[in-house]
Design a protein around this motif. Structure first.
Motif, mmCIF file in Angstrom:
data_model
loop_
_atom_site.group_PDB
_atom_site.id
_atom_site.type_symbol
_atom_site.label_atom_id
_atom_site.label_comp_id
_atom_site.label_asym_id
_atom_site.label_seq_id
_atom_site.Cartn_x
_atom_site.Cartn_y
_atom_site.Cartn_z
ATOM 1 N N UNK A 1 11.128 -4.534 -0.772
ATOM 2 C CA UNK A 1 10.287 -3.955 -1.820
ATOM 3 C C UNK A 1 9.574 -2.718 -1.301
ATOM 4 N N UNK A 2 9.574 -1.660 -2.122
ATOM 5 C CA UNK A 2 8.850 -0.447 -1.763
ATOM 6 C C UNK A 2 8.283 0.193 -3.017
ATOM 7 N N UNK A 3 7.727 1.390 -2.896
ATOM 8 C CA UNK A 3 7.041 2.001 -4.023
ATOM 9 C C UNK A 3 7.979 2.286 -5.196
ATOM 10 N N UNK A 4 9.267 2.421 -4.931
ATOM 11 C CA UNK A 4 10.215 2.635 -6.028
ATOM 12 C C UNK A 4 10.311 1.413 -6.922
ATOM 13 N N UNK A 5 9.948 0.252 -6.397
ATOM 14 C CA UNK A 5 9.989 -0.988 -7.170
ATOM 15 C C UNK A 5 8.674 -1.279 -7.880
ATOM 16 N N UNK A 6 7.675 -0.460 -7.660
ATOM 17 C CA UNK A 6 6.366 -0.709 -8.250
ATOM 18 C C UNK A 6 6.409 -0.472 -9.761
ATOM 19 N N UNK A 7 5.890 -1.395 -10.549
ATOM 20 C CA UNK A 7 5.881 -1.201 -12.004
ATOM 21 C C UNK A 7 5.048 0.018 -12.395
ATOM 22 N N UNK A 8 5.321 0.545 -13.559
ATOM 23 C CA UNK A 8 4.539 1.653 -14.093
ATOM 24 C C UNK A 8 3.073 1.220 -14.195
ATOM 25 N N UNK A 9 2.185 2.028 -13.659
ATOM 26 C CA UNK A 9 0.761 1.690 -13.640
ATOM 27 C C UNK A 9 -0.043 2.438 -14.704
ATOM 28 N N UNK A 10 0.633 3.074 -15.614
ATOM 29 C CA UNK A 10 -0.060 3.823 -16.663
ATOM 30 C C UNK A 10 -1.014 2.920 -17.436
ATOM 31 N N UNK A 11 -2.214 3.413 -17.647
ATOM 32 C CA UNK A 11 -3.209 2.653 -18.392
ATOM 33 C C UNK A 11 -4.091 1.766 -17.533
ATOM 34 N N UNK A 12 -3.742 1.602 -16.265
ATOM 35 C CA UNK A 12 -4.562 0.765 -15.376
ATOM 36 C C UNK A 12 -5.572 1.614 -14.620
ATOM 37 N N UNK A 13 -6.756 1.062 -14.449
ATOM 38 C CA UNK A 13 -7.793 1.687 -13.637
ATOM 39 C C UNK A 13 -7.916 0.868 -12.360
ATOM 40 N N UNK A 14 -7.729 1.521 -11.217
ATOM 41 C CA UNK A 14 -7.711 0.819 -9.936
ATOM 42 C C UNK A 14 -8.690 1.480 -8.976
ATOM 43 N N UNK A 15 -9.596 0.687 -8.433
ATOM 44 C CA UNK A 15 -10.564 1.162 -7.449
ATOM 45 C C UNK A 15 -10.006 0.895 -6.058
ATOM 46 N N UNK A 16 -10.030 1.909 -5.200
ATOM 47 C CA UNK A 16 -9.590 1.759 -3.813
ATOM 48 C C UNK A 16 -10.733 2.202 -2.911
ATOM 49 N N UNK A 17 -11.270 1.288 -2.119
ATOM 50 C CA UNK A 17 -12.320 1.688 -1.180
ATOM 51 C C UNK A 17 -11.682 2.266 0.083
ATOM 52 N N UNK A 18 -12.365 3.242 0.676
ATOM 53 C CA UNK A 18 -11.849 3.848 1.905
ATOM 54 C C UNK A 18 -10.554 4.591 1.694
ATOM 55 N N UNK A 19 -10.481 5.410 0.651
ATOM 56 C CA UNK A 19 -9.217 6.059 0.278
ATOM 57 C C UNK A 19 -9.076 7.466 0.839
ATOM 58 N N UNK A 20 -9.893 7.841 1.830
ATOM 59 C CA UNK A 20 -9.831 9.215 2.335
ATOM 60 C C UNK A 20 -8.742 9.425 3.370
ATOM 61 N N UNK A 21 -8.262 8.342 3.998
ATOM 62 C CA UNK A 21 -7.252 8.494 5.051
ATOM 63 C C UNK A 21 -6.510 7.180 5.228
ATOM 64 N N UNK A 22 -5.467 7.221 6.050
ATOM 65 C CA UNK A 22 -4.769 6.006 6.449
ATOM 66 C C UNK A 22 -4.241 5.179 5.300
ATOM 67 N N UNK A 23 -4.436 3.882 5.414
ATOM 68 C CA UNK A 23 -3.900 2.949 4.425
ATOM 69 C C UNK A 23 -4.478 3.187 3.038
ATOM 70 N N UNK A 24 -5.771 3.453 2.977
ATOM 71 C CA UNK A 24 -6.401 3.675 1.685
ATOM 72 C C UNK A 24 -5.871 4.900 0.981
ATOM 73 N N UNK A 25 -5.698 5.978 1.736
ATOM 74 C CA UNK A 25 -5.149 7.200 1.147
ATOM 75 C C UNK A 25 -3.715 6.968 0.677
ATOM 76 N N UNK A 26 -2.902 6.297 1.495
ATOM 77 C CA UNK A 26 -1.519 6.017 1.108
ATOM 78 C C UNK A 26 -1.470 5.127 -0.132
ATOM 79 N N UNK A 27 -2.371 4.156 -0.197
ATOM 80 C CA UNK A 27 -2.445 3.270 -1.355
ATOM 81 C C UNK A 27 -2.828 4.038 -2.613
#
Length: 289
Positions: free
Chosen positions: A4-30
């Motif tokens: 499984x990879x990002x190509x398998x990720x369902x369409x996220x349109x319409x969803x609001x997602x909070x990501x803490x620590x999103x400036x670098x590394x895992x958070x930024x990639x997420x």
């Protein structure tokens, strides 16, 4: 689930997602992957300048909001800005830092990695419609919860011991939150993920000679932040089991997301309840669960 990879990720349109620590590394990639899939991403970050630089590289609808998990006043102020969200990804963290205190007097790693996220989740839970994802670590296996000295005031301080305790605490919290959600008949999910061994900035902030060893490991063993983010992305977007834990499929170190196990200590329901009660007292945040 294999591969499984990002190509398998369902369409996220319409969803609001909070990501803490999103400036670098895992958070930024997420955050980048979620934005590319159509989600409205709220980057909850301590350093707004770094957040702006990261956001400029991301497609789609990305918002930046200030959040310092080492300061409960900041956690409350951030929570007040959120009207609703579908998913909360508790990703931010510090690793193996010298003994420091948060604004509220907590040991920095338990305060930032766990207590800050505990408080944030409690403040937002009635506005989170779908799931909470906590980012733990394979180091939880050496973690020990000391309910009498959670903040390392009486024990000899151990940088990695404190980090492992914080990541074990996140798993105990994940499983206990799911038990409480299930008991109330809620269809919200509490799940956890870990990145395996991923080369990110957090592993370069240990501030001692161990950085040289970590750096060598990053070059020889570690996978990229994009790969390390896959278990979190899976936990946030795929069909998952309530209260499950996801990590890389190659001996928990690297690879594609799969359901993984955790230690007996992480499933100790008595400790989980006691830690929950202690966390509510320390943070002043009461859950409506």
């Amino acid at each position: 689930m294999g591969g499984w990879n990002t190509a398998d990720m369902p369409d996220q349109s319409g969803r609001i997602i909070i990501v803490t620590g999103a400036t670098s590394g895992l958070g930024e990639a997420t955050a980048r992957a979620l934005a590319a899939a159509g989600a409205q991403v709220i980057m909850a970050c301590r350093n707004e300048i770094k957040a702006q630089a990261a956001a400029r590289t991301m497609p789609g609808d990305v918002q930046i909001r200030q959040l310092d998990l080492a300061d409960l006043n900041s956690v409350r102020a951030f929570a007040d800005t959120v009207e609703r969200a579908d998913v909360l990804i508790n990703n931010a963290g510090v690793m193996a830092v010298p003994k420091l205190a948060t604004a509220d007097g907590f040991e920095m790693q338990i305060g930032t990695n766990y207590l800050g996220h505990f408080a944030l989740t409690g403040l937002l839970l009635d506005r989170i419609s779908q799931r909470v994802v906590n980012t733990s670590s394979i180091t939880h296996v050496i973690g020990r919860i000391d309910l009498e000295d959670l903040n390392w005031e009486r024990r000899a301080y151990s940088r990695f011991g404190a980090y492992a305790q914080s990541k074990l605490a996140l798993l105990l919290f994940t499983y206990e939150l799911q038990r409480r959600l299930t008991l109330t008949g809620s269809d919200k999910l509490s799940v956890a993920a870990h990145p395996g061994y991923a080369a990110t900035e957090i592993s370069s902030e240990t501030q001692n000679l161990l950085e040289q060893i970590v750096g060598l490991g990053n070059r020889l063993i570690a996978q990229s932040a994009d790969m390390g983010a896959l278990p979190t992305l899976y936990a946030a977007t795929a069909e998952v089991e309530p209260g499950a834990y996801y990590g890389p499929d190659w001996f928990n170190w690297r690879g594609h997301p799969t359901k993984v196990g955790s230690t007996a200590a992480s499933h100790d329901e008595k400790t989980a309840r006691q830690l929950w009660e202690l966390s509510e007292r320390l943070t002043g945040v009461q859950f409506r669960v």
